[in-house]
Design a protein around this motif. Sequence first.
Motif, short mmCIF file in Angstrom:
data_model
loop_
_atom_site.label_atom_id
_atom_site.label_comp_id
_atom_site.label_asym_id
_atom_site.label_seq_id
_atom_site.Cartn_x
_atom_site.Cartn_y
_atom_site.Cartn_z
N GLU A 159 23.24 20.63 34.05
CA GLU A 159 24.34 19.70 34.22
C GLU A 159 25.42 20.31 35.11
OE1 GLU A 159 26.71 20.93 30.11
OE2 GLU A 159 25.98 18.89 30.42
N SER A 160 26.18 19.44 35.75
CA SER A 160 27.18 19.91 36.71
C SER A 160 28.20 20.84 36.07
CB SER A 160 27.88 18.71 37.36
OG SER A 160 28.52 17.92 36.37
N ARG A 161 28.52 20.58 34.79
CA ARG A 161 29.51 21.45 34.13
C ARG A 161 28.99 22.87 34.01
NH1 ARG A 161 32.40 19.42 28.74
NH2 ARG A 161 33.12 17.93 30.30
N ARG A 164 29.12 24.50 37.43
CA ARG A 164 30.51 24.83 37.77
C ARG A 164 31.00 26.07 37.04
NH1 ARG A 164 32.95 20.69 40.69
NH2 ARG A 164 31.75 18.76 40.75
N ARG A 165 30.50 26.29 35.82
CA ARG A 165 30.88 27.51 35.10
C ARG A 165 30.41 28.74 35.86
NH1 ARG A 165 29.90 24.70 30.08
NH2 ARG A 165 27.72 25.43 30.09
N THR A 400 34.08 23.31 43.62
CA THR A 400 34.61 24.16 42.56
C THR A 400 35.08 25.50 43.09
OG1 THR A 400 33.04 23.11 41.04
CG2 THR A 400 34.12 25.10 40.28
N TYR A 469 39.93 24.01 34.90
CA TYR A 469 39.80 22.62 34.48
C TYR A 469 40.49 22.35 33.15
CZ TYR A 469 36.66 22.25 38.31
OH TYR A 469 36.15 22.26 39.57
#
Length: 514
Positions: A159-161, A164-165, A400, A469
């Motif tokens: 997943e994108s989250r 991004r992490r 990001t 975020y």
Amino acid sequence: MTEQPAPPPYQPPKPHAPSPHPAPGGAASATPPPGCPAHAGGAGVPGGLRPLFGPEADADPMALYEKLRAEHGPVAPVLLPGDVHAWLVLGHRENLEVARTPSLFSRDSRHWHAMQEGRIGPDHPLAPLTAWQPLCVFADGMEHRRLRQALTDSLSRFESRGIRRYVIRFTHQLIDSFEGAGQADLVRQFADQLPLRVITQLFGMEEEYGPKLVEAAKDMIQGTETAVQSNNFITETLQRLVERKRTSPAHDVASKLIEHPARLTDDEVREHLRVTLVSANEPTVNLIANTLRMLLTDHRFRATLAGGHTTLPDALEQVLWDEPPMTTNIGRWATGDTQLAGRRIKAGDLLVLGLAAGNVDPAVRPDLSVPLHGNRSHLAFSAGPHECPGRDLGRAIADTGLDTLLSRLPDLRLAVPEEELRWDTALMSRRLVALPASFTPPRRVRRQSGGEVSTAASQPLPPPVAEPYREALPPVQPRVPPVDTGAVPRPVPPPEPASRSRWAAVKRRLRSRL
């Protein structure tokens, strides 16, 4: 995993001698036969062909594209390394027509007459880009859908989250390595390093392989004399990865490809990892570098972003229009005799998609100064069924990474005159060599630790940057029982959208530096 030899260093291509191979149709290369792309002719160019390599292309590829457009229109005959004849598609509409019509313009290089005649051997500089491989970019129809679905499904498991992490973590590591100096080369120390660190993490590889793969991938797509060795290094590295993941699967892209119901062979898994690595790395490096250059050199671009007239994702789309990460894309091969923009295309002819040229086609952009906020109809990632599979991953890394960098270093400024910036131009891309920048280094403060006084680097306090975020989340309020006072409750305004809240602090910092 055993230590692997480093890929050969990048060496600029040497001037190309006349090819010993005959031109299409069996004629000598100096006299192309009728129907060959060379036969269209070019004003003042010996043999009628302008090369997409050499001094003219290296100096200013966009100027070369406009010369070709003026001489030939939307489709122009050109020469590729190794004296290979091809058609360069310059028009926006024509690029879409080729990309969206695989029945006429196939991605299967086995249609190529030069390949069929044995003139593109394994040691040819174009071989790493055109030699048929068992992967989706060289397939059409049902086979393409089977292979492409396996790749997109495997990438979508992350997943994108979560992606991004990884980006935030590696961005902070990179900034930590240079922030104390108050200056950095944002290409070498940031843009070059970030994408492949994320990609190797998603692949389940050790981080130390990142720098070697960066150099190999960069060298391979430039069509240099060492491109074949670099391609071999990437292939061998990924082959060992696939073998390891067969016996020790984990939560990574390599394992997901192996487990996919499409039941890919080891060769198919390896080659799809390779195409993802190349398609997600080099374009993302260029996108990050090009966006940073525009932020540091274009006052209007920075003011538009700082003033809230556009968001960073929209700004990235503008960069994808004006300076696409890949200038061309090789290639498509005609499945039969046809016509394109009035040109006679012969079966087996090679067509090169002119992504950068199509983006500035006067037919769709008569005024290049008009911004295109949020417009995604550019050709930066090509189009049709073979649109770049790494486009969303690349966008997430660039968005990001830049967001985190600007939060940490809001007063970035160019450290050299703009006219001193230089580019390396290759067959498929134009890469910024360096982007020297300066900024305010962290303050030195005195802290008490265990009764002893020590000095340590300290980041300016406002705002917190460990979790960029966090601003997108509303504050947690204590739960208090309501009290009935008889008064009519006042309406509570809706929470501020996450994207607007996220950008508030960044815009304030950018405005303070204008």
